[in-house]
Design an enzyme around this catalytic site. Structure first.
Site, PDB file in Angstrom:
ATOM      1  N   HIS A 207      15.388  17.413   2.341  1.00 46.26           N
ATOM      2  CA  HIS A 207      16.536  18.308   2.186  1.00 46.26           C
ATOM      3  C   HIS A 207      16.192  19.717   2.682  1.00 46.26           C
ATOM      4  O   HIS A 207      16.991  20.352   3.377  1.00 46.26           O
ATOM      5  CB  HIS A 207      16.969  18.368   0.720  1.00 46.26           C
ATOM      6  CG  HIS A 207      17.840  17.236   0.287  1.00 46.26           C
ATOM      7  ND1 HIS A 207      17.407  15.930   0.252  1.00 46.26           N
ATOM      8  CD2 HIS A 207      19.141  17.215  -0.141  1.00 46.26           C
ATOM      9  CE1 HIS A 207      18.388  15.152  -0.174  1.00 46.26           C
ATOM     10  NE2 HIS A 207      19.451  15.905  -0.413  1.00 46.26           N
ATOM     11  N   HIS A 255      11.877  17.062  -6.533  1.00 45.44           N
ATOM     12  CA  HIS A 255      10.799  17.485  -5.641  1.00 45.44           C
ATOM     13  C   HIS A 255       9.931  18.493  -6.373  1.00 45.44           C
ATOM     14  O   HIS A 255      10.411  19.240  -7.235  1.00 45.44           O
ATOM     15  CB  HIS A 255      11.340  18.132  -4.361  1.00 45.44           C
ATOM     16  CG  HIS A 255      11.670  17.169  -3.279  1.00 45.44           C
ATOM     17  ND1 HIS A 255      10.715  16.422  -2.615  1.00 45.44           N
ATOM     18  CD2 HIS A 255      12.859  16.828  -2.724  1.00 45.44           C
ATOM     19  CE1 HIS A 255      11.308  15.668  -1.705  1.00 45.44           C
ATOM     20  NE2 HIS A 255      12.616  15.886  -1.754  1.00 45.44           N
TER      21      HIS A 255
END
Length: 290
Positions: A207, A255
């Site tokens: 991302h 993450h």
């Protein structure tokens, strides 16, 4: 303050920390842009003067012909290309340093785990819901159609070179990130909510790198095809999108913090390298404006 205490503080004061980080990054962007606008031309003129003075002396030095060739190439490419190349190299080195520090026995790896644990305790459902919306701006389900629309628009405007460059740069950037994930094979942190889901390896963040590549290159294209008064707002908007997407991945705990840093470093290197190529193409003799 220990690593665990710092992570706990950041997780506990999430909104204030995000506001401070975003404000500082935008302030840095504004100062950098203002400095370039004010001092860029004089610095470029001064650099060209130095190059013109040093050039004849350098030609007389007993250097390999390849070095003289690189010197001539640097003079022809211009300051914009050289700065972009320098940024790409610096970002690559930064990526290597980050990748070297993600092990569980390293300080950055320990901070990653502590911050993820702190966020799991302190991030509220309202915060997670907000960042679950923001994170979609970096999802492949959003970025791929956006990149496709930009490519089609460039083709419609008959900007064939830019269209091909855009498609190749964004597509290969995504493939490179996937390859890097397979190389490092870092497991994701555990998250205990249903506001976001993720699978596959964790480092570097897809991302974050995807947002940097798409919004960074899109910002560059917008800048070179818009009046100067729009340049700073475009840069700020692109940076804000990149920051929001990257930090949303950490706050949602899908993450680690270093995953996002690694994604940013890779994305910055990729964007800077392509900008260097585009600037070199635009400045070649007899070039048609891109």
């Amino acid at each position: 303050m220990t690593t665990a205490e710092l992570a706990e503080f950041l997780a506990l004061h999430l909104w204030a920390v995000l506001f401070a980080i975003t404000s500082l990054m935008l302030l840095f962007a504004w100062m950098l842009w203002s400095g370039l606008q004010r001092y860029g031309s004089p610095m470029a003129t001064l650099l060209r003067t130095w190059v013109a003075r040093i050039g004849p002396h350098a030609q007389r030095l007993p250097l390999p012909s390849a070095v003289h060739g690189m010197w001539q190439m640097a003079r022809q490419l211009g300051i914009q290309v050289l700065v972009s190349v320098a940024i790409a190299v610096t970002a690559c080195l930064g990526f290597v340093e980050i990748a070297d520090e993600i092990a569980v026995d390293e300080d950055l790896g320990q901070f990653d785990v502590a911050l993820s644990a702190g966020l799991s305790r302190h991030a509220s459902d309202e915060q997670l819901r907000i960042f679950a919306v923001l994170t979609d701006l970096g999802d492949k389900g959003f970025l791929i159609p956006l990149a496709g629309c930009i490519g089609l628009y460039l083709m419609f405007r008959r900007r064939w070179f830019l269209a091909i460059t855009w498609i190749v740069a964004t597509a290969t950037g995504a493939l490179m990130n996937t390859a890097l994930k397979a190389i490092f094979e870092r497991a994701r942190p555990q998250w205990l909510h249903d506001f976001a889901s993720a699978d596959g390896w964790s480092f570097p963040s897809g991302h974050s790198s995807g947002a940097f590549i798409v919004y960074g290159l899109l910002g560059y294209l917008a800048v070179i095809h818009s009046p100067q008064r729009f340049h700073l707002p475009i840069a700020i908007m692109a940076m804000a999108l990149i920051v929001c997407v990257g930090f949303s991945r950490v706050i949602l705990q899908v993450h680690y913090f270093s995953d996002v840093l690694g994604g940013y470093a890779f994305g910055a290197a990729w964007v800077a390298a392509w900008i260097a190529g585009l600037e070199a193409y635009r400045r070649r003799p007899g070039a048609i404006p891109a």
